[in-house]
Motif scaffolding. Structure first.
Motif, PDB file in Angstrom:
ATOM      1  N   MET A  42       0.826  -1.204   0.000  1.00  0.00           N
ATOM      2  CA  MET A  42       0.000   0.000   0.000  1.00  0.00           C
ATOM      3  C   MET A  42       0.865   1.260   0.000  1.00  0.00           C
ATOM      4  N   CYS A  43       0.337   2.307  -0.605  1.00  0.00           N
ATOM      5  CA  CYS A  43       1.007   3.600  -0.604  1.00  0.00           C
ATOM      6  C   CYS A  43       1.137   4.111   0.831  1.00  0.00           C
ATOM      7  N   ARG A  44       2.315   4.628   1.185  1.00  0.00           N
ATOM      8  CA  ARG A  44       2.547   5.166   2.530  1.00  0.00           C
ATOM      9  C   ARG A  44       2.155   6.641   2.648  1.00  0.00           C
ATOM     10  N   GLY A  45       1.895   7.265   1.513  1.00  0.00           N
ATOM     11  CA  GLY A  45       1.584   8.691   1.557  1.00  0.00           C
ATOM     12  C   GLY A  45       2.778   9.539   1.963  1.00  0.00           C
ATOM     13  N   CYS A  46       4.004   9.050   1.687  1.00  0.00           N
ATOM     14  CA  CYS A  46       5.208   9.771   2.114  1.00  0.00           C
ATOM     15  C   CYS A  46       5.622  10.853   1.124  1.00  0.00           C
ATOM     16  N   TYR A  47       5.154  10.763  -0.107  1.00  0.00           N
ATOM     17  CA  TYR A  47       5.449  11.731  -1.166  1.00  0.00           C
ATOM     18  C   TYR A  47       6.915  11.734  -1.598  1.00  0.00           C
ATOM     19  N   ALA A  48       7.700  10.727  -1.199  1.00  0.00           N
ATOM     20  CA  ALA A  48       9.109  10.683  -1.602  1.00  0.00           C
ATOM     21  C   ALA A  48       9.244  10.586  -3.107  1.00  0.00           C
ATOM     22  N   CYS A  49       8.289   9.920  -3.762  1.00  0.00           N
ATOM     23  CA  CYS A  49       8.353   9.734  -5.215  1.00  0.00           C
ATOM     24  C   CYS A  49       8.149  11.034  -5.984  1.00  0.00           C
ATOM     25  N   LEU A  50       7.724  12.088  -5.299  1.00  0.00           N
ATOM     26  CA  LEU A  50       7.505  13.356  -5.973  1.00  0.00           C
ATOM     27  C   LEU A  50       8.809  14.100  -6.253  1.00  0.00           C
ATOM     28  N   THR A  51       9.883  13.712  -5.581  1.00  0.00           N
ATOM     29  CA  THR A  51      11.172  14.335  -5.833  1.00  0.00           C
ATOM     30  C   THR A  51      11.682  13.891  -7.200  1.00  0.00           C
ATOM     31  N   PRO A  52      11.956  14.820  -8.102  1.00  0.00           N
ATOM     32  CA  PRO A  52      12.410  14.434  -9.444  1.00  0.00           C
ATOM     33  C   PRO A  52      13.594  13.468  -9.379  1.00  0.00           C
ATOM     34  N   GLY A  53      13.496  12.394 -10.152  1.00  0.00           N
ATOM     35  CA  GLY A  53      14.567  11.408 -10.195  1.00  0.00           C
ATOM     36  C   GLY A  53      14.493  10.351  -9.116  1.00  0.00           C
ATOM     37  N   LYS A  54      13.545  10.462  -8.184  1.00  0.00           N
ATOM     38  CA  LYS A  54      13.410   9.499  -7.103  1.00  0.00           C
ATOM     39  C   LYS A  54      12.281   8.528  -7.400  1.00  0.00           C
ATOM     40  N   GLN A  55      12.471   7.283  -6.992  1.00  0.00           N
ATOM     41  CA  GLN A  55      11.414   6.295  -7.112  1.00  0.00           C
ATOM     42  C   GLN A  55      10.700   6.134  -5.779  1.00  0.00           C
ATOM     43  N   CYS A  56       9.553   5.467  -5.824  1.00  0.00           N
ATOM     44  CA  CYS A  56       8.837   5.136  -4.595  1.00  0.00           C
ATOM     45  C   CYS A  56       9.754   4.270  -3.718  1.00  0.00           C
TER      46      CYS A  56
ATOM     47  N   GLY B  33       2.891  18.753 -10.339  1.00  0.00           N
ATOM     48  CA  GLY B  33       2.975  20.168  -9.981  1.00  0.00           C
ATOM     49  C   GLY B  33       2.330  20.484  -8.657  1.00  0.00           C
ATOM     50  N   TRP B  34       1.020  20.332  -8.591  1.00  0.00           N
ATOM     51  CA  TRP B  34       0.277  20.724  -7.383  1.00  0.00           C
ATOM     52  C   TRP B  34       0.734  19.949  -6.154  1.00  0.00           C
ATOM     53  N   LEU B  35       0.882  18.620  -6.280  1.00  0.00           N
ATOM     54  CA  LEU B  35       1.294  17.830  -5.116  1.00  0.00           C
ATOM     55  C   LEU B  35       2.695  18.216  -4.646  1.00  0.00           C
ATOM     56  N   ARG B  36       3.598  18.476  -5.577  1.00  0.00           N
ATOM     57  CA  ARG B  36       4.935  18.918  -5.174  1.00  0.00           C
ATOM     58  C   ARG B  36       4.883  20.252  -4.437  1.00  0.00           C
ATOM     59  N   SER B  37       3.996  21.133  -4.876  1.00  0.00           N
ATOM     60  CA  SER B  37       3.857  22.422  -4.188  1.00  0.00           C
ATOM     61  C   SER B  37       3.315  22.234  -2.777  1.00  0.00           C
ATOM     62  N   LYS B  38       2.457  21.202  -2.585  1.00  0.00           N
ATOM     63  CA  LYS B  38       1.932  20.940  -1.237  1.00  0.00           C
ATOM     64  C   LYS B  38       3.028  20.404  -0.313  1.00  0.00           C
ATOM     65  N   VAL B  39       3.977  19.654  -0.873  1.00  0.00           N
ATOM     66  CA  VAL B  39       5.113  19.197  -0.067  1.00  0.00           C
ATOM     67  C   VAL B  39       5.913  20.394   0.415  1.00  0.00           C
ATOM     68  N   GLN B  40       6.197  21.326  -0.483  1.00  0.00           N
ATOM     69  CA  GLN B  40       6.950  22.517  -0.097  1.00  0.00           C
ATOM     70  C   GLN B  40       6.174  23.366   0.911  1.00  0.00           C
ATOM     71  N   GLU B  41       4.854  23.423   0.727  1.00  0.00           N
ATOM     72  CA  GLU B  41       4.030  24.171   1.679  1.00  0.00           C
ATOM     73  C   GLU B  41       4.087  23.539   3.067  1.00  0.00           C
ATOM     74  N   PHE B  42       4.069  22.204   3.117  1.00  0.00           N
ATOM     75  CA  PHE B  42       4.139  21.533   4.419  1.00  0.00           C
ATOM     76  C   PHE B  42       5.472  21.827   5.103  1.00  0.00           C
ATOM     77  N   ILE B  43       6.561  21.836   4.317  1.00  0.00           N
ATOM     78  CA  ILE B  43       7.867  22.138   4.904  1.00  0.00           C
ATOM     79  C   ILE B  43       7.874  23.533   5.507  1.00  0.00           C
ATOM     80  N   SER B  44       7.301  24.488   4.795  1.00  0.00           N
ATOM     81  CA  SER B  44       7.299  25.869   5.278  1.00  0.00           C
ATOM     82  C   SER B  44       6.348  26.072   6.459  1.00  0.00           C
ATOM     83  N   ARG B  45       5.327  25.220   6.584  1.00  0.00           N
ATOM     84  CA  ARG B  45       4.344  25.362   7.661  1.00  0.00           C
ATOM     85  C   ARG B  45       4.483  24.288   8.729  1.00  0.00           C
ATOM     86  N   ARG B  46       5.615  23.575   8.721  1.00  0.00           N
ATOM     87  CA  ARG B  46       5.772  22.419   9.597  1.00  0.00           C
ATOM     88  C   ARG B  46       5.596  22.796  11.073  1.00  0.00           C
ATOM     89  N   LYS B  47       6.220  23.877  11.496  1.00  0.00           N
ATOM     90  CA  LYS B  47       6.125  24.267  12.904  1.00  0.00           C
ATOM     91  C   LYS B  47       4.690  24.643  13.272  1.00  0.00           C
TER      92      LYS B  47
END
Length: 280
Positions: A46-60, A245-259
């Motif tokens: 099952m998908c872990r929902g980790c979004y690691a695969c969204l990094t260009p050049g990275k696999q799940c 596009g959109w999902l990658r932007s949500k990853v960056q948004e989470f990093i900026s709003r992590r605290k």
């Protein structure tokens, strides 16, 4: 030779889906070669929902057979997806695979426009539920060019090909795989072929799969369906925008709003009432 990959979702040997897949492939042409892959034979987690695969050049990072399957799909000229109906929906392994769409969508350029036909089987008419709509959507999400799909009836292994018109329909699907696609049937969404509609207000219908809209207009011969513009959900550009596009932007948004979000999450941390099954 054209290579056809048959993806079989049933664990039964020589079940209806497998038999129909072989019949469809045989009708695709003498220059076609069929390879079969039983999805249950793969290790698909099952998908872990980790979004690691969204990094260009990275696999799940999940260590399973997903990319083995991807390579088989890439090598194929056409795809046949066959799945039985269980509890009004397609066999669970198709959902496990479908849930890995975030990783698969990063490879959409490699999978795009692979011609595909979808075979669904159910034991009795009226109990097929949302199976056909789910499988059609899955094929489109993976970037396949859906050429035909059909629900075959038969509860017993081998019975599916014996139904009235079943053999003719299977051969018709085989000709469609590398030939002209069928048009949406009566009652189907003209964009994604879903058989499910929502009615948010009187006289208005919306496809819950792709968002296609329609107005229901009274006419001399009964209610007429007047469709709006075709939905763009399954267009290549739209899929790439969402999953790359959109999902990658949500990853960056989470990093900026992590605290900020950690303050919210910490309120619910600790004293978790999780139930853990016993293990040997």
């Amino acid at each position: 030779m054209k290579k056809i990959l048959g993806l079989i979702a049933s664990q039964r040997k020589l079940a209806n889906g497998e038999i129909l897949t072989k019949e469809v492939a045989a009708a695709a042409g003498d220059d076609c070669q069929l390879e079969l892959l039983r999805l249950a034979d793969l290790k698909l987690n099952m998908c872990r929902g980790c979004y690691a695969c969204l990094t260009p050049g990275k696999q799940c990072p999940v260590d399973d057979d997903l990319y083995f399957l991807v390579e088989k799909i890439k090598a194929a000229d056409g795809i046949i997806l066959a799945a039985p109906c269980y509890a009004l929906g397609p066999a669970a392994v198709t959902k496990v695979l479908g849930d890995r769409i975030i990783a698969l969508a990063q490879l959409i350029d490699d999978l795009w426009c692979k011609p595909c036909v979808v075979i669904a089987t159910a034991g009795i008419e009226g109990w097929e539920g949302y199976t056909m709509s789910a499988l059609n959507a899955m094929a489109r999400f993976m970037g396949f060019k859906l050429k035909d799909s059909h629900m075959f009836m038969g509860a017993l292994p081998g019975e599916g090909i014996l139904g009235e018109g079943a053999l003719f329909r299977a051969r018709e699907m085989g000709q469609a795989l590398f030939g002209p696609a069928r048009r949406a049937g009566e009652g189907e969404c003209p964009t994604c072929w879903s058989q499910i509609w929502k009615f948010p207000q009187p006289g208005t219908a919306v496809c819950p799969i792709c968002g296609q809209t329609a107005n229901l207009v009274p006419g001399e011969n009964g209610i007429q369906w007047v469709y709006g513009d075709s939905s763009s959900m399954f267009n290549k550009e739209q899929l790439k925008h969402h999953f790359q596009g959109w999902l990658r932007s949500k990853v960056q948004e989470f990093i900026s709003r992590r605290k900020e979000l950690a303050v919210v999450r910490d309120r619910y941390k600790g004293n978790e009432p999780w139930l853990i099954p016993p293990r040997d």
